[in-house]
Scaffold this motif. Structure first.
Motif, PDB file in Angstrom:
ATOM      1  N   LEU A 600       0.856  -1.185   0.000  1.00 22.06           N
ATOM      2  CA  LEU A 600       0.000   0.000   0.000  1.00 22.06           C
ATOM      3  C   LEU A 600       0.894   1.238   0.000  1.00 22.06           C
ATOM      4  O   LEU A 600       1.908   1.284   0.689  1.00 22.06           O
ATOM      5  N   THR A 609      -2.752   0.733  -4.301  1.00 23.83           N
ATOM      6  CA  THR A 609      -2.094  -0.547  -3.992  1.00 23.83           C
ATOM      7  C   THR A 609      -0.901  -0.698  -4.926  1.00 23.83           C
ATOM      8  O   THR A 609      -0.934  -0.257  -6.080  1.00 23.83           O
ATOM      9  N   ALA A 701      -2.866  -7.362   2.109  1.00 23.99           N
ATOM     10  CA  ALA A 701      -2.068  -6.188   1.750  1.00 23.99           C
ATOM     11  C   ALA A 701      -1.309  -5.751   2.992  1.00 23.99           C
ATOM     12  O   ALA A 701      -1.694  -6.078   4.112  1.00 23.99           O
ATOM     13  N   ALA A 725      -6.898  -0.335  -0.062  1.00 25.68           N
ATOM     14  CA  ALA A 725      -7.030  -1.770   0.178  1.00 25.68           C
ATOM     15  C   ALA A 725      -8.486  -2.201   0.093  1.00 25.68           C
ATOM     16  O   ALA A 725      -8.806  -3.251  -0.474  1.00 25.68           O
TER      17      ALA A 725
END
Length: 771
Positions: A600, A609, A701, A725
């Motif tokens: 991220l 992302t 993530a 995310a």
């Protein structure tokens, strides 16, 4: 010989006084005056001539006329055209009005005729001295006058009768009728002598001064420039006598100074400048500089203040009307208002709104000004390099001007406006000075009550100004400047917030801007959400507003051409207005893969992302980094490799593995520059996955920096990263343990059903990420 009383016709003259011994003519046209002359001609031709006090009076009565007049004999009468009569008379003596006996046709007066003999019985020596004094003084008068004829001079010098001489000299003086009236009213010999001599001396001095002025002027100007000569003559006269028929600029400035709300020190300085301005020639460049300086000082709001609205409910209502969300900003403004209402002090904090473009930083400042009923001034600092833009130029040349801060106060007209310092992070410096350092005095509450502008040169009080600064990034604001401001972060909007902003504010604004009437265009909620997700990728709503504007323009054309009366934009026909979608939503990978991890990142337009890929190849242990990475990310990759090598035994990795394989780390979208201290754990996880062959969960993530010992360090921009995310469909997000407290400020709408795992060490990251 005694005075005697006569009853004779009387004529009133306007703007003219005649003395005894003079032969003069005048024109009359009033019926009463014409009949009075005709009546005199029927009798002994004697006429009483008196002067009006007010020349505008058409039918003067007794109180409108002077008391002393001239007893005259009419010598000739000539009738002219348009009922005008020219009368030639000879003055034979002074007379004082006893009473007016008004007849139906003309004005008749009973007058006391004064004896022309000397009734004071002055000694002959005194008379001789008076005679000589008048003759000598008249000779001086004639020299400075320059237009007295030789015949007049000879007559004055040869006259031996003092009474006749005084009247002759009085008639020869070129003075106003009011001054001649005073000579006429001097009845006794002594009074007449004093009046004539005083007039002679005054006129001689005035003419001498006039000649001196003309001489001074001619030294400055060319003989052929007549217009220039007249202007300079007027200027010199003003300088020498301080007299003028018209109100000068200096007098106008003095009037404004009397009305100015300012301290005695400031008024004294301005008064001194006005006095200096009066002594400068009007055509010099210095006059222009001085004039501009005085006008600037008079226009500044030294002690002028506006009354603020202290109603918290009103402020809350205005802020909610103008902006959706931004709860933290609104709360802080209401807190500031409450504190000031309690303390009664005008000192204001310096607030800095930091956030991506298009998130409403400038408009929130305008709304705050409206909520508090403050004057609003916006000062754009983007690209300002010259320190003089802030502190002003020194008054050494014609183009000098005050700085932007003082000019902002001048535009506001009060000393307590709301002043927006827009794009404070975009200031730069060059050889002309450090603008950020100049701003330190402006934004320091301990110093800005006596801010000194180089142009104004007087302390300007900025302590009551409500300063609000805006910036896109705190990293670009110098540390000392940042220390003086209270930072309020204006974070990115969620898709839901963008939807409400568009529906409540942007649609109506663009409809009005593009001339689309109510009921002519309908954009469905589904179409609006598609515009947000597929046609814009930003933290704010600026691009969203442009896309809505494009829809409105295309609809306006169709409406104007008459093709459709009502246009409905839906999810199915949106492409007709905006074309093919510009962005595809970032989505998680469909399956778990080895060496691919989703990180991220925070950018100037919000969170994104970042997919990191790692491949292993037989080689000699070299590391290849691609994807246009900055220095910080390259170092994060090196740190991640060092950490993985240090724990290789825990994962049964051959010690010779790193000497026999090359590692290639790639971040897709190679054309986009990438940098920042938050990709460390992502790279380390991807490298470990590639080395061990273990797949990483596609729905995980992560963000955070790594140390050589595997410790996870905190990051910034958590809200934007979690939002990215969520949009990508991630189920689990690993964040640094030290950022756990930031979760309290993030709405449930963003977090949703995602699992947030605070991590302190890489062991926890590996455990959460690996399948």
């Amino acid at each position: 010989m005694e005075d005697k009383i006569l009853t004779i016709p009387a004529v009133a003259l306007r703007g003219m006084t005649i003395l005894p011994g003079m032969v003069a003519h005048f024109d009359i046209s009033r019926d009463k005056s014409l009949r009075a002359v005709e009546e005199a001609m029927k009798g002994d031709q004697k006429l009483f001539i008196v002067t009006q006090k007010d020349t505008e009076k058409e039918d003067p009565q007794g109180e409108d006329l002077y008391e002393v007049g001239l007893l005259a004999v009419v010598r000739q009468v000539v009738k002219l055209q348009k009922n005008i009569m020219r009368v030639l008379i000879e003055g034979i003596g002074r007379a004082e009005i006893y009473e007016y006996t008004q007849t139906a046709d003309y004005m008749q007066a009973r007058v006391i005729v004064y004896d022309q003999e000397d009734d004071e019985q002055l000694p002959e020596q005194a008379k001789s001295a008076m005679l000589l004094s008048v003759q000598e003084t008249f000779a001086k008068y004639a020299r400075v006058h320059g237009k007295i004829g030789q015949d007049v001079m000879r007559q004055v010098q040869e006259e031996t009768d003092l009474l006749k001489l005084l009247d002759y000299v009085g008639n020869s003086l070129v003075i106003s009728y009011k001054k001649k009236q005073k000579l006429l009213e001097a009845v006794t010999l002594t009074a007449r002598y004093e009046a004539v001599l005083s007039s002679l001396l005054q006129e001689t001095e005035i003419l001498a001064l006039k000649r001196d002025f003309q001489k001074k002027v001619q030294e400055h100007v060319d003989k052929n420039q007549k217009d220039y000569l007249l202007r300079e003559q007027m200027q010199v006269i003003r300088e020498e006598l301080g007299e003028s028929n018209t109100e000068t600029d200096a007098q106008e400035y003095e009037k404004k100074l009397q009305e100015l709300q300012a301290s005695g020190e400031v008024k004294a300085r301005i008064h001194k400048e006005i006095e200096r301005f009066q002594g400068i020639s009007g055509n010099s460049s210095e006059s222009t500089v001085s004039r501009g300086y005085i006008e600037t000082l008079l226009e500044l709001p030294w002690d002028a203040v506006s009354e603020d609205n202290k109603d918290l409910k009103h402020a809350q209502k205005i802020l909610d009307e103008d902006h959706y969300g931004l709860e933290k900003v609104k709360e802080r403004i209401l807190e500031f208002l409450a504190v000031r209402n309690l303390t009664g002090k005008g000192e204001s904090p310096i607030i800095c709104l930091v956030g991506p473009p298009g998130t409403g930083k400038t408009s929130i400042a305008r709304s705050i000004a409206r909520a508090l009923d403050k004057k609003y001034v916006r000062i754009s600092l983007g690209g300002v390099r010259d320190e003089a833009e802030i502190r002003g130029h020194r008054r050494t040349y014609v183009g000098a001007m005050p700085g932007r801060i003082v000019n902002g106060l001048r535009m506001a007209g009060v000393k307590n406006p709301l002043m927006l310092l827009d794009e404070i992070d975009k200031m730069s410096s060059d050889y002309k000075g450090d603008t950020a350092s100049a701003m330190l005095e402006v934004l320091d509450s301990e110093q800005n009550h006596k801010f000194r502008d180089h142009y104004v040169e007087l302390p300007v009080d900025l302590s009551e100004v409500l300063f609000i600064a805006s910036a896109n990034s705190m990293q670009d604001i110098p540390g000392p400047l940042l220390d003086r401001m209270e930072i309020i972060e204006v974070s990115s909007y969620t898709e839901n917030e963008k939807f409400h902003i568009a529906k409540d504010h942007l649609l109506a604004k663009q409809f009005e801007k593009n001339g689309v009437a109510d009921g002519k265009l309908k954009i469905t909620d589904k179409a609006l959400r598609m515009v947000i997700s597929s046609y814009t990728r930003e933290a704010g709503v600026r691009s969203l507003e442009r896309q809505i504007g494009e829809i409105c323009r295309k609809a306006a054309r169709r409406i104007y051409e008459g093709d459709e009366k009502m246009i409905r934009v839906t999810g199915t026909n949106l492409e007709d207005f905006l074309g093919k979608p510009k962005y595809r939503p970032e989505k998680k990978n469909k399956k778990n893969e080895v060496g691919i991890v989703r990180g991220l990142a925070w950018t100037s337009v919000g969170g994104v992302t970042l997919e990191i890929e790692v491949n292993l190849m037989p080689g000699k242990g070299s590391v290849v980094l691609t994807g246009k990475l900055g220095d910080v990310m390259k170092e994060s990759a090196q740190t991640g490799i060092s950490y993985i090598r240090s724990i290789s035994e825990d994962y049964h990795i051959d010690p010779e593995f790193f000497q026999k394989h090359d590692i290639h780390i790639h971040v897709p979208e190679g054309a986009v520059p990438k940098d920042g201290p938050s990709a460390g754990i992502t790279m380390a996880t991807a490298i470990l996955s590639a080395v061990t062959g273990k797949p990483v969960r596609a729905d995980v993530a992560m963000t955070g920096e790594i140390t050589l010992r595997g410790r996870v360090l905190p990051i910034g921009g958590l809200k934007e990263k979690l939002l990215a995310a969520k949009n990508a469909g991630m189920k689990t997000v690993c964040i640094p343990k030290e950022n756990e407290q930031d979760l309290a400020e993030i709405s449930e709408e963003i977090v949703g059903d995602m699992e947030i795992i605070p991590v302190e060490h890489m062991d926890q990251v590996i455990k959460a990420a690996f399948v």
